[in-house]
Each structure stands twice: as C-alpha cells, then as structure tokens.
Motif scaffolding. Structure first.
Motif, mmCIF file in Angstrom:
data_model
loop_
_atom_site.group_PDB
_atom_site.id
_atom_site.type_symbol
_atom_site.label_atom_id
_atom_site.label_comp_id
_atom_site.label_asym_id
_atom_site.label_seq_id
_atom_site.Cartn_x
_atom_site.Cartn_y
_atom_site.Cartn_z
ATOM 1 N N GLY A 175 0.810 -1.214 0.000
ATOM 2 C CA GLY A 175 0.000 0.000 0.000
ATOM 3 C C GLY A 175 0.843 1.262 0.000
ATOM 4 O O GLY A 175 0.551 2.225 -0.717
ATOM 5 N N LEU A 176 1.912 1.254 0.787
ATOM 6 C CA LEU A 176 2.808 2.415 0.810
ATOM 7 C C LEU A 176 3.534 2.568 -0.523
ATOM 8 O O LEU A 176 3.718 3.687 -1.020
ATOM 9 C CB LEU A 176 3.803 2.299 1.960
ATOM 10 N N ARG A 177 3.928 1.443 -1.101
ATOM 11 C CA ARG A 177 4.570 1.482 -2.419
ATOM 12 C C ARG A 177 3.596 2.032 -3.464
ATOM 13 O O ARG A 177 3.963 2.856 -4.301
ATOM 14 C CB ARG A 177 5.053 0.086 -2.808
ATOM 15 N N ALA A 178 2.334 1.580 -3.392
ATOM 16 C CA ALA A 178 1.312 2.085 -4.318
ATOM 17 C C ALA A 178 1.106 3.588 -4.124
ATOM 18 O O ALA A 178 0.959 4.334 -5.099
ATOM 19 C CB ALA A 178 -0.001 1.329 -4.123
ATOM 20 N N SER A 179 1.114 4.045 -2.874
ATOM 21 C CA SER A 179 0.966 5.483 -2.588
ATOM 22 C C SER A 179 2.102 6.276 -3.223
ATOM 23 O O SER A 179 1.872 7.331 -3.821
ATOM 24 C CB SER A 179 0.955 5.739 -1.079
ATOM 25 N N CYS A 180 3.308 5.763 -3.107
ATOM 26 C CA CYS A 180 4.467 6.438 -3.701
ATOM 27 C C CYS A 180 4.364 6.486 -5.224
ATOM 28 O O CYS A 180 4.645 7.511 -5.846
ATOM 29 C CB CYS A 180 5.761 5.757 -3.288
ATOM 30 N N VAL A 183 1.738 9.196 -6.377
ATOM 31 C CA VAL A 183 2.084 10.621 -6.330
ATOM 32 C C VAL A 183 3.462 10.914 -6.919
ATOM 33 O O VAL A 183 3.967 12.026 -6.768
ATOM 34 C CB VAL A 183 1.995 11.174 -4.883
ATOM 35 N N ARG A 184 4.037 9.967 -7.625
ATOM 36 C CA ARG A 184 5.393 10.163 -8.162
ATOM 37 C C ARG A 184 5.458 11.269 -9.220
ATOM 38 O O ARG A 184 6.507 11.839 -9.461
ATOM 39 C CB ARG A 184 5.917 8.859 -8.755
ATOM 40 N N ASN A 185 4.343 11.543 -9.837
ATOM 41 C CA ASN A 185 4.327 12.535 -10.891
ATOM 42 C C ASN A 185 4.011 13.901 -10.289
ATOM 43 O O ASN A 185 2.911 14.148 -9.825
ATOM 44 C CB ASN A 185 3.270 12.144 -11.932
ATOM 45 N N ALA A 186 4.979 14.804 -10.304
ATOM 46 C CA ALA A 186 4.789 16.121 -9.686
ATOM 47 C C ALA A 186 3.664 16.898 -10.356
ATOM 48 O O ALA A 186 2.908 17.602 -9.694
ATOM 49 C CB ALA A 186 6.093 16.914 -9.749
ATOM 50 N N GLU A 187 3.530 16.796 -11.672
ATOM 51 C CA GLU A 187 2.465 17.500 -12.386
ATOM 52 C C GLU A 187 1.098 17.018 -11.910
ATOM 53 O O GLU A 187 0.200 17.809 -11.653
ATOM 54 C CB GLU A 187 2.599 17.296 -13.901
ATOM 55 N N PHE A 188 0.946 15.713 -11.777
ATOM 56 C CA PHE A 188 -0.328 15.176 -11.284
ATOM 57 C C PHE A 188 -0.586 15.665 -9.866
ATOM 58 O O PHE A 188 -1.673 16.103 -9.536
ATOM 59 C CB PHE A 188 -0.327 13.642 -11.319
ATOM 60 N N ALA A 189 0.427 15.600 -9.013
ATOM 61 C CA ALA A 189 0.256 16.016 -7.621
ATOM 62 C C ALA A 189 -0.112 17.499 -7.535
ATOM 63 O O ALA A 189 -0.966 17.892 -6.749
ATOM 64 C CB ALA A 189 1.535 15.732 -6.831
#
Length: 196
Positions: A175-180, A183-189
């Motif tokens: 789950g933590l890996r999926a969370s990372c 949000v890995r894409n700064a534009e999306f975030a």
C-alpha cells in the motif's frame, strides 16, 4: 487447452499452495499460446495475469516465475504495441482483475458484546482480495507501468485499492509502495492539490 482457458487456469491457481513448477508450466503454456488474433481487451486482461506473476514484492513470485512472466509480458506488449499502460489499459485491468475482489469484504463486520463469552472487539471477515493475492500483484504491476501523464484519469481505480492495502497490516508495504507510485508525478500532484 486454448490460450484464454490457460490464462484463467493460471489466474485461478492458489498461489500459496501451488508448486513453483506447476506455476512455471502454466506460464510457459500461456506464453507459447499467445495469439495476436485474440481480442485486444482479452490480451490486456491476460497482461494483468502475467504482471501478477512478475512483481517480486509478492511472496509467491520466485525469481524463476518472474523471468517466465516477464517473457510473457514482453510477447504481449509486442502484440499490443505497448511500452507503458495508458489509462484505458490500466482501467481495464482494474475492472477485470482487481476491483471485483476489492468491491466488498467476504462477510460483514460484526461487533461482539462486552459481556459475551467471546473477547470484546471487532470481528471482520477476510476480504476477498486477501484470498486472491494475484489481484494485488496485478494491481501493483499495472500501477508501476501506468504512464504518469494519465495518472489523473485513473484516480478512481487507484485510490480505493491503495487505501485498502495501506489499511491492512499484511499488505501495508504494498500500500505504501502504491501510494508512492501514485504521487510520483509532480504535475499530477500539483493539479490534484496533493502536492501543495
């Protein structure tokens, strides 16, 4: 046995009870029978099955299983002309192979009374997805290959699964890996407000 029947047989394997040899034989059969005449959506769905056996973070994936699954994935991606998954492919994988197991727990929650013979607390049936670990492997594999530029189009498919995994003691790391990954894409975030 035809290609699609072989894929379904592999999907239905109890990964914690099956031998590595049996799983490898099924993956090899699937790889040998990959057929470009199969409907694209069925090939994408079978890509999820292959991906479920390629994610080494899953306890049932051995190095030998991963190598065979990766070859199958390479063959499928060649037929499908895919480098990364677009939102259509990712959403199809989630609809076919992931969300049916995350849609509801196998039994409803029940509370025990404080003065009953049983220990007080919450009784919860085991969720369907925990009985089918492959759906977590398929989700993790697909999420790691989702094109970051289309992440925002798949939010409704990513969040429920990610939150269920984070909330579970056994699968918290996935789950933590999926969370990372989410949000890995700064534009999306930045666009979604999660990066501010």
């Amino acid at each position: 046995m035809g290609y699609l029947a072989c894929v379904e047989k592999l999907w239905d394997v109890d990964v914690h009870a099956a031998s590595e040899r049996d799983v490898c034989e099924l993956i090899e059969q699937c790889t040998a029978q990959v057929d470009a005449t199969v409907d694209r959506s069925q090939l994408v769905s079978s890509l999820a099955v292959a991906g479920a056996f390629s994610d080494v973070s899953m306890d049932y994936v051995t190095p030998r299983v991963q190598v065979l699954a990766d070859k199958w994935i390479t063959d499928l991606c060649s037929i499908l002309n895919l480098n990364n998954l677009g939102s259509c492919e990712f959403n199809l994988i989630c609809t076919d192979r992931v969300h049916p197991y995350f849609s509801e727990p196998s039994t409803k929650s029940q509370y025990k009374l404080m003065h009953s013979d049983a220990q007080p607390g919450l009784l919860m049936g085991e969720p369907k997805w925990k009985k089918r670990s492959q759906c977590v492997g398929a989700f993790m594999w697909a999420l790691s290959r989702l094109d970051a530029s289309v992440m925002s189009e798949s939010v409704a498919f990513v969040l429920p699964v990610t939150l269920a995994l984070v909330d579970d003691y056994e699968y918290r790391m996935q789950g933590l890996r999926a969370s990372c990954l989410f949000v890995r894409n700064a534009e999306f975030a930045r666009r979604s407000g999660t990066g501010s």
